[in-house]
Design a protein around this motif. Sequence first.
Motif, PDB file in Angstrom:
ATOM      1  N   GLN A  64     -17.596 -46.776 -44.797  1.00  0.00           N
ATOM      2  CA  GLN A  64     -17.129 -45.672 -43.945  1.00  0.00           C
ATOM      3  C   GLN A  64     -16.645 -44.475 -44.766  1.00  0.00           C
ATOM      4  O   GLN A  64     -15.890 -43.636 -44.267  1.00  0.00           O
ATOM      5  N   ASN A  65     -16.992 -44.461 -46.132  1.00  0.00           N
ATOM      6  CA  ASN A  65     -16.478 -43.396 -47.002  1.00  0.00           C
ATOM      7  C   ASN A  65     -16.864 -41.985 -46.509  1.00  0.00           C
ATOM      8  O   ASN A  65     -16.064 -41.052 -46.615  1.00  0.00           O
ATOM      9  N   LYS A  66     -18.013 -42.013 -46.120  1.00  0.00           N
ATOM     10  CA  LYS A  66     -18.443 -40.690 -45.720  1.00  0.00           C
ATOM     11  C   LYS A  66     -17.642 -40.195 -44.533  1.00  0.00           C
ATOM     12  O   LYS A  66     -17.389 -39.013 -44.428  1.00  0.00           O
ATOM     13  N   GLU A  67     -17.275 -41.209 -43.668  1.00  0.00           N
ATOM     14  CA  GLU A  67     -16.549 -40.781 -42.474  1.00  0.00           C
ATOM     15  C   GLU A  67     -15.048 -40.689 -42.746  1.00  0.00           C
ATOM     16  O   GLU A  67     -14.325 -40.012 -42.012  1.00  0.00           O
ATOM     17  N   LYS A  68     -14.601 -41.386 -43.778  1.00  0.00           N
ATOM     18  CA  LYS A  68     -13.131 -41.423 -43.997  1.00  0.00           C
ATOM     19  C   LYS A  68     -12.766 -40.813 -45.341  1.00  0.00           C
ATOM     20  O   LYS A  68     -11.960 -41.379 -46.108  1.00  0.00           O
ATOM     21  N   GLU A  69     -13.304 -39.705 -45.732  1.00  0.00           N
ATOM     22  CA  GLU A  69     -12.977 -39.089 -47.017  1.00  0.00           C
ATOM     23  C   GLU A  69     -11.514 -38.667 -47.087  1.00  0.00           C
ATOM     24  O   GLU A  69     -10.893 -38.721 -48.165  1.00  0.00           O
ATOM     25  N   LYS A  70     -11.007 -38.268 -45.945  1.00  0.00           N
ATOM     26  CA  LYS A  70      -9.592 -37.882 -45.959  1.00  0.00           C
ATOM     27  C   LYS A  70      -8.681 -39.069 -46.280  1.00  0.00           C
ATOM     28  O   LYS A  70      -7.653 -38.925 -46.948  1.00  0.00           O
ATOM     29  N   ARG A  71      -9.077 -40.248 -45.777  1.00  0.00           N
ATOM     30  CA  ARG A  71      -8.197 -41.421 -46.012  1.00  0.00           C
ATOM     31  C   ARG A  71      -8.489 -42.118 -47.356  1.00  0.00           C
ATOM     32  O   ARG A  71      -7.775 -43.052 -47.747  1.00  0.00           O
TER      33      ARG A  71
END
Length: 608
Positions: free
Chosen positions: A275-282
């Motif tokens: 999910q890195n692409k979706e969770k770069e902020k986290r």
Amino acid sequence: MNIKEKNDKKETLLSPDQITFHQKEKNQNSTAPDISKKGLSTPNNQKTNKTLEIEPLITKSALQNNEKQLAEIQILKEQLKAKEQLLNNHINAINTTNASIEFDLEGNILSVNQIFLAIMGYSEIDLLGKHHSVFVDPSYSKSNAYKLFWTSLKKGMYQKDEFIRVAKNGKLIWLLGSYTPILDIHGKPYKILKIATDITLAKTQFLQLAVQAQEKEKRASELVIANKELAFQNVEKEKRAAELVVANKELKFQNGQKEERASELIIANKELAFQNKEKEKRAAELVIANKELKFQNEQKEQRASELIIANKELAIQSKEKEKRAAELIIANKKLAAENILKQKRKVEKEKRAAELIVTNRELAYQEKRTKELTLANDELKKAQEELESFSYSVSHDLRAPIRAINGYTQILIEDHSDAIDDDGKNVLNGIIKNSNKMGVLIDDLLAFSKLGRKQVSSMDINMKSLVNTVISDLTIEKGENTPIFEIDELAPANGDPSLIKQVWINLISNAIKYSKYKSETRIKITSTSKNDKIIYSIKDWGAGFDMEYYDKLFGVFQRLHSQEEFSGTGIGLAIVQKIVNRHHGTVWAESKLDAGAKFYFSLPDIKH
């Protein structure tokens, strides 16, 4: 005194003359009234004859009774003398080994012996006439118990116990002894005898041992308390070890939970990567979370390693505690064994103390005997010196008159033989023979006296060579048997060669002399070693001697055979004994009459 007075009275009453006189008077008095009563007249010669017949009978009977009574009195005197001697022996024995003191019935001192004075530090002047209370505490001397003590003694009651008495210097003395009432002939006490032994040293040692035993018991109780405290500490340590085991289990459980959570985190990371692409902020937050988790894992690993080290240290401490517990058990056993050994030593010390008292008494007696023996030895040495001087003087002074007797007799035989008949010549020849014999005796006596003054040298002696030399120097008279010698290997010895040679000469000469009437003269010489001595023996099969007269064998001028049977002066064996004794050896013999004799003598072994 009573027996003597009684005996004196008996002797007076039983005097033969008085008995005869009284009997005569009695006969006269008894005869006269009978005549007057009957009115008879008796002729004077008839009365005289009757009196003469009665008087010898009465006198003989009275004398027999008197002799019998005198014999009985003599027996009583001898018995009294024996009992007095026995009593003196008992008194001397008491005064030699025990302290003794005599009192009258009021407690006043009558006499004391030297042992009591030495123990208490008094002199006779200090004590004679004084009261017994000088030896006791003033408070005790005024007590009822002290009065009861003397009342019992006055009644004849025997007192025995350990007594504490005060010496002159104020020191307390422990005495073990008795107070014995001395009875008169009527069985009533008239004085008191105290016999005692000083036990102060033994009593002091006993009290010291008692104090030491109390100290040992105190230390043993302290050791028991220490053992209980150690056991309590061991229980506490076991509890802490159990708690540590529980803590280890809990830590292991937490590690398992952490591993499960780590696995869950890995899954989450995978899911996060997905999910890195979706969770770069986290992502940044997750990186921080990973770093924190890593730090926590490192902290957990560090604590786990510390826990492992703590477990190892705990295991080492447990082993040390087990080792110290085993050492403590060994120490307890050793302490118990030491206590038993100390008790045995205590009993042994008491026994040794009693033996020491006996030994001290024996030592005192031996010292006294040693002094007496030394004095006797000095007197004996002086007497021997005087005897040697006398022998030497006699030996020299007698030579001149004996030579004169021999010379004058020889002159009579040579110059006046025509005026002397055969009996006279035989007498003169007997004088010459006996004067020559006297000269030999003087020579032997002079040789014997010289032995006491001759300095004894000391060196190793080849005994086989010395004996062969003596045998080769022997001269055998015409008509006598040639001796057959059996000589074993003779061990060497230490001594003076010239003196020991004289011993062999005398013993071998005797063996030959007393075998001359046998079909053959056979002599056997041997040696044996015993302790630090070499024992030599000379055996013959000659005339021998009766062992009943053995005590005369080594005496000067003592002979067991007649001069006509065997010649000699009787000094040879005395010289042998004196030489051997001066070499610190002994000489003895065994024999059977007409079956030979065997002589032994000992000398120091050269190995010692």
